[in-house]
Write a protein that holds these residues in place. Structure first.
Motif, short mmCIF file in Angstrom:
data_model
loop_
_atom_site.label_atom_id
_atom_site.label_comp_id
_atom_site.label_asym_id
_atom_site.label_seq_id
_atom_site.Cartn_x
_atom_site.Cartn_y
_atom_site.Cartn_z
N THR A 62 3.80 -26.13 17.22
CA THR A 62 4.88 -25.39 17.85
C THR A 62 5.27 -26.14 19.12
O THR A 62 4.44 -26.82 19.73
N ASP A 116 6.96 -25.57 22.88
CA ASP A 116 7.38 -24.63 23.91
C ASP A 116 8.08 -25.43 25.00
O ASP A 116 7.48 -26.35 25.58
N THR A 117 9.33 -25.10 25.29
CA THR A 117 10.09 -25.81 26.31
C THR A 117 10.43 -24.84 27.44
O THR A 117 10.91 -23.73 27.20
N THR A 173 8.34 -29.85 27.84
CA THR A 173 8.01 -29.40 26.50
C THR A 173 6.53 -29.64 26.24
O THR A 173 6.02 -30.73 26.49
N HIS A 189 1.87 -27.63 20.82
CA HIS A 189 0.63 -26.94 20.47
C HIS A 189 0.34 -27.22 19.00
O HIS A 189 1.16 -26.92 18.14
#
Length: 171
Positions: free
Chosen positions: A80, A82-83, A110, A113
């Protein structure tokens, strides 16, 4: 690698042959136990399935029975992204719905994961006809601790056998 079939909220699907007469099945045997997992996890999966089938009145044979079981476990890695943004560099909204002056430079960070997803597939075959009669799958994120792995196995099997066979909800 320790792996579980599912997390505490596994995705579980079951399917069965429309012509399978589950009232005629009373015994089973393991044609193939799950492989590719730590021996303790394999034993927990097998013990969990055995317990649920016993609760349905089925007995286990060593190398024969009405139904042959085959289980498989697979894992895959997922990612995944995340930003997070700090400042847009675009200014703010003006009174007339347009962008007001800007000019500053915003930044974005960013983070990737990576996690493992485990899937348990349990197939049942009519031992006499060798035709598939039932399939259950449980899939979810693989926990990192042995205690959570045990919980994940139990949660997946509970959900998988909740209505085994279809239409026979467990109280």
């Amino acid at each position: 690698m320790t792996l579980a079939a599912c997390t505490s909220t596994p995705t579980v699907k079951t399917d069965q042959a429309s012509n399978a007469n589950f009232s005629s099945y009373h015994s089973y045997y393991w044609a193939q136990k799950p492989s590719g997992v730590a021996p303790l996890v394999q034993q927990r999966i097998v013990d969990g399935i055995d317990a649920r089938l016993r609760a349905k009145g089925w007995t286990q044979g060593q190398s024969s029975g009405d139904v042959a079981l085959a289980a498989h476990v697979a894992t895959s890695q997922k990612q995944t992204l995340d930003t997070f943004y700090s400042g847009t560099g675009m200014g703010g909204w003006g009174w007339r719905g347009g962008w007001a002056g800007g000019g500053g430079v915003g930044s974005a960070t960013t983070t990737v994961h990576t996690y493992d997803v485990g899937t348990l597939v349990l197939d049942m075959f009519d031992a006499r006809t060798q035709q598939a009669i039932w399939r259950g799958t449980a899939s979810g994120t693989v926990p990192s601790s042995p205690e959570k792995v045990n919980e994940a196995v139990e949660a997946g099997l509970n959900k998988m056998f909740a209505e085994f066979p279809a239409g026979s909800a467990t109280p």
